[in-house]
Design a protein around this motif. Structure first.
Motif, PDB file in Angstrom:
ATOM      1  N   TRP A   1      -2.500  14.310   2.241  1.00  0.00           N
ATOM      2  CA  TRP A   1      -2.034  12.926   2.377  1.00  0.00           C
ATOM      3  C   TRP A   1      -3.225  11.975   2.448  1.00  0.00           C
ATOM      4  O   TRP A   1      -3.265  10.957   1.749  1.00  0.00           O
ATOM      5  N   PHE A   2      -4.219  12.322   3.246  1.00  0.00           N
ATOM      6  CA  PHE A   2      -5.422  11.488   3.347  1.00  0.00           C
ATOM      7  C   PHE A   2      -6.094  11.351   1.982  1.00  0.00           C
ATOM      8  O   PHE A   2      -6.499  10.256   1.571  1.00  0.00           O
TER       9      PHE A   2
ATOM     10  N   LEU B   1       5.738  14.201   7.137  1.00  0.00           N
ATOM     11  CA  LEU B   1       4.590  15.054   7.416  1.00  0.00           C
ATOM     12  C   LEU B   1       4.898  16.234   8.323  1.00  0.00           C
ATOM     13  O   LEU B   1       4.152  17.215   8.342  1.00  0.00           O
ATOM     14  N   GLY B   2       5.985  16.151   9.094  1.00  0.00           N
ATOM     15  CA  GLY B   2       6.285  17.221  10.036  1.00  0.00           C
ATOM     16  C   GLY B   2       5.285  17.235  11.179  1.00  0.00           C
ATOM     17  O   GLY B   2       4.721  16.219  11.564  1.00  0.00           O
ATOM     18  N   SER B   3       5.015  18.424  11.708  1.00  0.00           N
ATOM     19  CA  SER B   3       4.057  18.568  12.787  1.00  0.00           C
ATOM     20  C   SER B   3       3.591  20.009  12.841  1.00  0.00           C
ATOM     21  O   SER B   3       4.064  20.856  12.078  1.00  0.00           O
ATOM     22  N   GLY B   4       2.668  20.280  13.739  1.00  0.00           N
ATOM     23  CA  GLY B   4       2.151  21.631  13.883  1.00  0.00           C
ATOM     24  C   GLY B   4       1.362  21.763  15.164  1.00  0.00           C
ATOM     25  O   GLY B   4       0.919  20.766  15.739  1.00  0.00           O
ATOM     26  N   ILE B   5       1.193  22.992  15.631  1.00  0.00           N
ATOM     27  CA  ILE B   5       0.439  23.256  16.856  1.00  0.00           C
ATOM     28  C   ILE B   5      -0.439  24.484  16.658  1.00  0.00           C
ATOM     29  O   ILE B   5      -0.211  25.288  15.746  1.00  0.00           O
TER      30      ILE B   5
ATOM     31  N   ASP C   1      -2.963  21.235   6.048  1.00  0.00           N
ATOM     32  CA  ASP C   1      -2.943  21.100   4.591  1.00  0.00           C
ATOM     33  C   ASP C   1      -2.201  19.843   4.178  1.00  0.00           C
ATOM     34  O   ASP C   1      -2.651  19.091   3.298  1.00  0.00           O
ATOM     35  N   ARG C   2      -1.042  19.595   4.812  1.00  0.00           N
ATOM     36  CA  ARG C   2      -0.244  18.413   4.468  1.00  0.00           C
ATOM     37  C   ARG C   2      -0.970  17.129   4.826  1.00  0.00           C
ATOM     38  O   ARG C   2      -1.000  16.169   4.051  1.00  0.00           O
TER      39      ARG C   2
ATOM     40  N   PHE D   1       0.853  -1.200   0.000  1.00  0.00           N
ATOM     41  CA  PHE D   1       0.000   0.000   0.000  1.00  0.00           C
ATOM     42  C   PHE D   1       0.886   1.246   0.000  1.00  0.00           C
ATOM     43  O   PHE D   1       1.018   1.933   1.025  1.00  0.00           O
ATOM     44  N   PRO D   2       1.507   1.552  -1.143  1.00  0.00           N
ATOM     45  CA  PRO D   2       2.426   2.689  -1.217  1.00  0.00           C
ATOM     46  C   PRO D   2       1.753   3.995  -0.789  1.00  0.00           C
ATOM     47  O   PRO D   2       0.580   4.226  -1.061  1.00  0.00           O
ATOM     48  N   GLY D   3       2.525   4.808  -0.091  1.00  0.00           N
ATOM     49  CA  GLY D   3       2.043   6.127   0.282  1.00  0.00           C
ATOM     50  C   GLY D   3       1.255   6.184   1.566  1.00  0.00           C
ATOM     51  O   GLY D   3       0.802   7.264   1.966  1.00  0.00           O
ATOM     52  N   THR D   4       1.093   5.038   2.258  1.00  0.00           N
ATOM     53  CA  THR D   4       0.247   5.019   3.458  1.00  0.00           C
ATOM     54  C   THR D   4       1.044   5.120   4.757  1.00  0.00           C
ATOM     55  O   THR D   4       0.459   5.148   5.834  1.00  0.00           O
TER      56      THR D   4
END
Length: 356
Positions: free
Chosen positions: A345-346, A167-171, A340-341, A143-146
């Motif tokens: 991705w989803f 994906l990084g992160s965010g707050i 957004d990222r 399942f590539p990309g998961t």
């Protein structure tokens, strides 16, 4: 999208037992709800995080992967909460478009091929288990990309690094107040467990005579008591595990925050929380902080496992402009940008899935 989140299974949400995974899940959930996506979170009993839509699932908690040896076989309790969460997800999967798995464990990965809807796996740690590495490697191929990770340095602990989505992160920066004038004190924020290396921060604080405020859940009581025995005169204060609001109020008053991990941190959400408050970060040059801290500008990256290096960096904290710390958090780690990222991705996973 209709999203079903599978929580970490090592502890109830809101207790701090899940470490940075809890904050990651919380922020992703908030942002997806803000974007009008439908969302349900499956989590162990007694989980509570604000007003998030949580379905509590009974069962025995999983043993954290970082406390086990690499070659330990996969073990499930007779009434495993992880098994129960996966079974619940199987029964209700037709009501959702995508399962998002935050549990760093073998079972959800193995079951990916048996569900009728796709699963996005947020991998929260680097390579710790041979069994985990093997099953994630298989999922990458089928399942590539998961498979999503936090940083490139985390991905590079796996043989399939090139196939991971960084994906990084965010707050939510609105929850963190910028503090221009700190008090003469330091901070350390993490689960209190051997892999976090708290004793180095305590040793540095003792050498300099600067108070160290310790925030986080005591996961290993024996380890914590050993630190107290080894450093009876250290100027430390254990504050406990605090909510975001309470944490940032105290964290912002600190001259700097120390990150002393013995292992490769996947990211280090506490680093961006500190930056958001204007607090410089002093971190070992190891793991995720390498990709967060701007050495000499928003903190210092120092030689791993060196108390002397921590002491030198602490002595240079006044050279850091705290405004640049907050500015970096705003430029790189805002929740909308991270949302957004994650959202894209989803969508990419749903578009690529051929089972429906």
């Amino acid at each position: 999208m209709r999203l079903l989140f599978l929580s970490t299974s090592v502890g109830p949400l809101g207790t701090g037992l899940g470490g940075g995974v809890e904050l990651t899940l919380y922020n992703v959930a908030l942002e997806m709800l803000r974007r009008q996506h439908q969302l349900t979170i499956l989590a162990p009993m007694n989980s509570q995080m604000g007003n998030l839509p949580i379905v509590e699932v009974a069962g025995e908690l999983q043993v954290p992967a970082q406390t086990q040896d690499r070659d330990v076989p996969v073990i499930m309790a007779g009434n495993s909460v992880l098994v129960n969460m996966c079974e619940y997800a199987r029964k209700v999967q037709s009501e959702y478009d995508l399962i998002v798995n935050f549990a760093y464990d073998w079972l959800p990965c193995f079951l990916t091929r048996f569900y009728n809807i796709p699963i996005a796996h947020v991998i929260s740690m680097g390579s710790l288990s041979q069994a985990m590495d093997t099953i994630v490697g298989e999922i990458v191929q089928e399942f590539p990309g998961t498979i999503g990770v936090c940083t490139k340095v985390q991905a590079e602990t796996f043989t399939f690094a090139k196939d991971c989505k960084v994906l990084g992160s965010g707050i939510d920066l609105s929850l963190y107040n910028y503090c221009e004038t700190p008090e003469n004190q330091l901070a350390w924020v993490a689960r209190i467990a051997p892999e976090k290396g708290l004793e180095d921060a305590v040793a540095a604080a003792q050498i300099l005579g600067i108070p160290l405020k310790i925030f986080g859940k005591i996961q290993d009581q024996e380890y914590w008591e050993k630190i107290l025995r080894d450093y009876p005169d250290a100027p430390i204060e254990y504050v406990g595990f605090l909510s975001t609001t309470a944490l940032q109020a105290q964290l912002g008053k600190c001259r700097g925050m120390l990150m002393t991990p013995r292992w490769v941190e996947a990211f280090g959400n506490v680093a961006i929380e500190a930056l958001a408050c204007g607090v410089p970060v002093i971190a070992y040059r190891r793991g995720g902080p390498i990709e967060i801290v701007r050495d000499g500008e928003t903190g210092f990256l120092v030689e791993p496992d060196s108390v002397d290096a921590l002491v030198d960096a602490i002595n240079n904290l006044d050279k850091i402009n705290r405004y640049y710390c907050r500015k970096q958090a705003e430029e790189e780690y805002s929740l909308p940008a991270w949302g957004d990222r994650m959202e894209q991705w989803f969508k990419n996973i749903l578009t690529a899935d051929k089972r429906r």
